[in-house]
Design a protein around this motif. Sequence first.
Motif: not given
Length: 325
Positions: A226-231
């Motif tokens: 799905g929609v993802r982000n990462i730090l």
Amino acid sequence: GDNLPAVLAPFYDLDNNAAYDYTKGDFPFIMGNKASYFICNDVRGEHVISAGPPLTAEMQLMTYFADEPALKDVVFINAFVVNRSDFLYKDLYIGFYSNMVLGNKNDNFIGTDVSRSMVFGYNGDNDDEGTGGYGKDVPAFGVQLLNQKISSSSAFFASDSLRDFPNSAVQVRNAMEGKWIDGTDKAMNGKGTGGGISTKYLYAGKTEPLHPEIDWKEIETSESAGVRNILIVSGPYQLGIGQSIKLDLACLAVSNVNHLSELGALADRVKAYYQTSLKTIKNSITTETIKVWPNPIKPGDVLNILVNNKEPFAVVIKDLSGKTV
């Protein structure tokens, strides 16, 4: 004032007087073959995510492309975090957040490669279908630390109380320390919750330095793409008054049926290029090595260049804006 760039943007200081003066041969220090330089701080605007007070920190950043065809899909970032406050900061963490919008944004996974100090996003199957998708040449994108080590990685999942986006300074700090926003340790299984072996790195496969025997990948869990982000985070640092911390990063993109192996290979090429080429760039030129006259030059003048060097060399001429002419 005339010397404002001496305080802000980097430049070649030909006479080493710490003042920018193009009439004496000084010119902007431009990395790569295309670059953009900008400065920002955390004072002017409201901290809408953390609701925390400003650190009075300044960020000086140069984004650029390398003059290397094999790295045409890589954007380099040279960043300095400067303490403009009247306080000594201890246990300071610095993070870079990325939205992993890879073609079709609704079918992605994320991961961490601790051995390469890199976080990455990748397509969740072998077809990046839909509007804007890459088709069978599925994409992957990475953010790699080049001169510092990764200390943790995190991601945020909307409407998941434990893994949701932070909305306070304490929750942001927890995320920067590699925990979930409530301070709970990540667990190396499933969605990273519910207890188990603790880690600071999200979906690190077999690169978790303390537990290389555990192969924790998001694609092998019950999580749906799905929609993802990462730090990606580095630290902790101590930052004194007026001091700065330098971070060099690279943003890497590939689109290939072997996207993850290609991304790893590209990261290795980037690191090798950084260690052999970029780290050798100097911020000054000695007049004992090269002499150029007249300077400044006027239309109709003949430019004379004297180089005290018996080895082969190339001459690149730039105008006052740093553009090659």
